[in-house]
Motif scaffolding. Structure first.
Motif, short mmCIF file in Angstrom:
data_model
loop_
_atom_site.label_atom_id
_atom_site.label_comp_id
_atom_site.label_asym_id
_atom_site.label_seq_id
_atom_site.Cartn_x
_atom_site.Cartn_y
_atom_site.Cartn_z
N VAL A 168 57.22 66.89 88.36
CA VAL A 168 58.31 67.85 88.14
C VAL A 168 58.32 68.89 89.26
O VAL A 168 59.38 69.31 89.73
N PHE A 169 57.14 69.30 89.69
CA PHE A 169 57.03 70.36 90.69
C PHE A 169 57.49 69.92 92.08
O PHE A 169 57.58 70.74 92.98
N ASP A 170 57.72 68.63 92.27
CA ASP A 170 58.11 68.12 93.58
C ASP A 170 59.62 67.94 93.73
O ASP A 170 60.08 67.48 94.78
N SER B 178 54.48 76.67 82.94
CA SER B 178 53.85 76.65 84.26
C SER B 178 54.86 76.91 85.36
O SER B 178 54.63 77.69 86.29
N ILE B 179 56.02 76.25 85.27
CA ILE B 179 57.08 76.45 86.28
C ILE B 179 57.54 77.91 86.28
O ILE B 179 57.74 78.51 87.35
N TRP B 180 57.68 78.47 85.07
CA TRP B 180 58.17 79.85 85.00
C TRP B 180 57.18 80.82 85.63
O TRP B 180 57.55 81.72 86.37
N TYR B 181 55.89 80.63 85.34
CA TYR B 181 54.88 81.52 85.94
C TYR B 181 54.83 81.35 87.46
O TYR B 181 54.67 82.32 88.20
N THR C 227 64.44 62.98 86.78
CA THR C 227 64.75 62.88 85.35
C THR C 227 63.49 62.45 84.62
O THR C 227 62.95 61.36 84.88
N PHE C 228 63.01 63.28 83.70
CA PHE C 228 61.74 63.03 83.01
C PHE C 228 61.99 62.90 81.51
O PHE C 228 62.68 63.74 80.92
N LEU C 229 61.42 61.86 80.93
CA LEU C 229 61.58 61.61 79.50
C LEU C 229 60.23 61.43 78.84
O LEU C 229 59.35 60.75 79.36
N CYS C 230 60.10 62.02 77.67
CA CYS C 230 59.00 61.69 76.76
C CYS C 230 59.67 61.40 75.42
O CYS C 230 60.04 62.31 74.68
N GLY C 231 59.85 60.10 75.15
CA GLY C 231 60.58 59.71 73.97
C GLY C 231 60.60 58.21 73.80
O GLY C 231 59.87 57.49 74.47
N PRO C 232 61.45 57.70 72.91
CA PRO C 232 61.47 56.27 72.58
C PRO C 232 61.98 55.40 73.72
O PRO C 232 62.69 55.88 74.62
N GLN C 233 61.64 54.11 73.64
CA GLN C 233 61.99 53.18 74.69
C GLN C 233 63.49 52.98 74.82
O GLN C 233 64.02 52.79 75.92
N GLY D 160 61.86 64.67 69.70
CA GLY D 160 60.89 64.94 68.65
C GLY D 160 59.62 65.57 69.21
O GLY D 160 59.66 66.49 70.02
N ILE D 161 58.47 65.04 68.78
CA ILE D 161 57.19 65.55 69.25
C ILE D 161 56.99 65.27 70.73
O ILE D 161 56.10 65.83 71.37
N GLY D 162 57.84 64.42 71.30
CA GLY D 162 57.77 64.12 72.72
C GLY D 162 58.07 65.29 73.62
O GLY D 162 57.95 65.19 74.84
N VAL D 163 58.46 66.43 73.02
CA VAL D 163 58.76 67.61 73.82
C VAL D 163 57.48 68.32 74.28
O VAL D 163 57.52 69.17 75.17
N THR D 164 56.35 67.99 73.68
CA THR D 164 55.12 68.75 73.95
C THR D 164 54.72 68.81 75.42
O THR D 164 54.26 69.86 75.88
N PRO D 165 54.85 67.73 76.22
CA PRO D 165 54.49 67.87 77.64
C PRO D 165 55.34 68.90 78.35
O PRO D 165 54.88 69.56 79.29
N PHE D 166 56.58 69.06 77.90
CA PHE D 166 57.49 69.95 78.61
C PHE D 166 57.27 71.41 78.25
O PHE D 166 57.74 72.30 78.96
N ALA D 167 56.60 71.66 77.14
CA ALA D 167 56.29 73.04 76.79
C ALA D 167 55.40 73.68 77.84
O ALA D 167 55.68 74.77 78.35
N SER D 168 54.32 72.98 78.18
CA SER D 168 53.41 73.51 79.19
C SER D 168 54.06 73.50 80.57
O SER D 168 53.82 74.38 81.39
N ILE D 169 54.90 72.51 80.82
CA ILE D 169 55.56 72.42 82.13
C ILE D 169 56.51 73.59 82.33
O ILE D 169 56.54 74.22 83.39
N LEU D 170 57.30 73.91 81.30
CA LEU D 170 58.23 75.03 81.42
C LEU D 170 57.49 76.34 81.63
O LEU D 170 57.88 77.17 82.46
#
Length: 521
Positions: free
Chosen positions: A349-351, A373-376, A485-491, A361-371
């Motif tokens: 994401v940082f690149d 981190s990006i904001w800081y 484009t990054f996804l954490c979710g169903p196939q 759904g719960i697939g949002v969890t990776p993006f919580a830390s990413i958002l």
């Protein structure tokens, strides 16, 4: 086609190379055992089953060498760091490690089936040859070397008329290890079915550890050296002349007794040992927080027991005051062991100058830390941060699923307004599981400044995103950018977004390109 090449060209090339190597190995070793003069007498006993057994064995050796590499997490993290200079296209291949792991497993399963059937036929034909059912030459060859102590003489491992194919299988190293290997493989493959993984993950997890048994059996599988080839003798044994002069074998110089030996086992097992990365190599200071949040969806008996255990923690440093529990997730603070970090698709994401983050759904969890981190990084004016714009989409079935993440979005929303950077983050929330009562409630409160579900200024949408419209908007707002484009979710959603990335990418370097990345979650 050009757009497809941008997103899938290298993956297709790697797949073609892998398949080409498999085809080459199969054809080469099939012809080697089918036409090789050193196996002429062996084929007299076994016929075409010999090349049909040995060709799959060569393919199996190659794929068994590969099967563990895609699931070595430390190795993947090391490679991801090494490929920084090679560009995002090369690193994207590491995100498809599980797909490649499955392809290699399918090839192993197919070749195991062919190899096993051919060797079962070989066991039958070895027995029949010793019993004299295939003519005088096969009988003569089977009788060579009445004792296995004459290791360079015998060709047929069957040494008694009482030996049956079943006895041969269960009294030889190759047979016994073959049974163990096949059973381990069957258990691993069947327990890897999605219905098993989703419903009985422990079954999948523990049976997959049979790979230790599988590789142990594989190491010893060829030690018996049952398949034997004719050796060069002095004077040489002329097959074309001597096969019609069986009574002269060992009596004349032209027809010495043929000598045979088993080939050296060809198993190549690659054991990859990577030293565990030290945790201090992962700079936690970039997230501006020393709290590790663990998000766990309450689904199944294991997670329910975990929540009950956390609820029953004693008062004090690990007591209820440190626990925040809601129906969808549980956030708690306890001592724990952290294994990692391991590289994932989201690291890239940082690149990208522009990123589309899609969580289901719960697939949002990776993006919580990413958002966070990006904001800081953005607030600290990190010179290494290339990200200029974030588009965030979250799809959920239930309203309470939005509650915990809304807190983070509210903080980001407030900070961006204070700094005059509202355009840095565009987020859209979608409630996919709703009924008319939800709509009626929203209509009654449509004039409120904040959303009735999340309390955010951005209103929640009902239904699913129109991805064509979303991609068109991103394309118009970023006419010359490379969009990750990054996804954490169903196939199913992954396939849809991947098609959109291909559809809206342009090979013209002056226009927008979309690169698809998926988390294996």
């Amino acid at each position: 086609m050009s757009n497809w090449i941008i997103n899938q060209g290298l993956s297709a090339f790697i797949l073609v190379v892998w398949m080409g190597i498999n085809i080459f190995l199969f054809v080469y070793f099939y012809l080697f055992y089918d036409l090789g003069p050193q196996f002429e007498y062996t084929r007299e006993l076994l016929g075409s089953a010999l090349p049909w057994a040995r060709a799959p064995a060569a393919v199996l050796n190659f794929n068994c060498m590969l099967i563990l590499l895609p699931v070595c997490r430390n190795l993947l993290s090391l490679l991801r760091g090494s490929f920084i200079c090679c560009g995002r296209t090369m690193r994207k291949q590491l995100d498809k490690n599980l797909t490649f792991h499955k392809l290699v497993a399918y090839m192993i399963a197919l070749m195991t089936a062919v190899h096993t059937i051919a060797h079962l036929l070989n066991a039958e034909w070895y027995t029949n040859s010793f019993q004299g059912r295939y003519g005088p030459l096969a009988t003569k060859l089977s009788m060579l070397g009445d004792s296995r102590e004459l290791n360079t003489t015998y060709l047929n491992p069957v040494r008694s008329n009482s030996t049956t194919p079943t006895i041969l299988v269960f009294t030889t190293i190759a047979g016994l290890t073959g049974v163990v290997i096949t059973l381990a493989l069957i258990l691993m493959i069947t327990s890897s079915m999605e219905v098993i993984r989703r419903s009985y993950f422990e079954v999948f997890w523990y049976t997959h550890h049979l790979f230790i048994v599988f590789f142990a059996g594989l190491v010893f599988h060829g030690a018996g050296r049952i398949v034997r080839s004719q050796q060069v003798t002095d004077p040489p044994h002329n097959n074309s002349l001597c096969e019609n002069q069986l009574e002269n074998w060992g009596k004349t110089a032209d027809c010495p007794v043929p000598q045979f030996a088993g080939g050296f086992p060809q198993v190549k097992v690659v054991t990859v040992t990577i030293t565990q990365a030290l945790m201090d190599l992962f700079d936690l200071s970039v997230i501006g927080s020393t709290v590790v949040l663990v998000h766990i969806r309450l689904v199944g008996d294991w997670t329910e027991k975990l929540i009950k255990m956390v609820e029953n923690l004693p008062e004090g440093g690990q007591g209820p005051n440190n626990i925040y529990i809601k129906k969808y997730i549980c956030i708690f603070c306890i001592r724990m062991a952290v294994d990692g970090p391991f590289g994932t698709a989201s690291e890239d994401v940082f690149d990208y100058e522009v990123s589309m983050l899609v969580g289901a759904g719960i697939g949002v969890t990776p993006f919580a830390s990413i958002l966070k981190s990006i904001w800081y990084k953005f607030k600290d004016s990190d010179p290494k941060l290339r990200t200029k714009k974030i588009y965030f989409y979250w799809l959920c079935r239930e309203t309470y699923a939005f509650e915990w993440f809304a807190d983070l979005l509210q903080v980001l929303e407030k900070d961006m307004e204070e700094r005059g950077m509202r355009d840095f983050l565009t987020y859209k929330l979608y409630l996919t599981g709703w009924d008319q009562s939800h709509v009626n409630h929203a209509m009654v409160h449509f004039d409120k400044e904040t959303d009735i579900i999340t309390g955010l200024k951005q209103k929640t949408s009902y239904g699913r995103p129109n991805w064509d419209r979303e991609f068109e908007q991103v394309q118009q707002e970023n006419p010359s950018s490379v969009v990750g484009t990054f996804l954490c979710g169903p196939q199913a959603l992954a396939k849809d977004l991947e098609k959109k990335c291909v559809k809206y990418s342009d090979v013209d370097p002056r226009k927008t390109k979309f690169y698809f990345n998926k988390e294996n979650f």
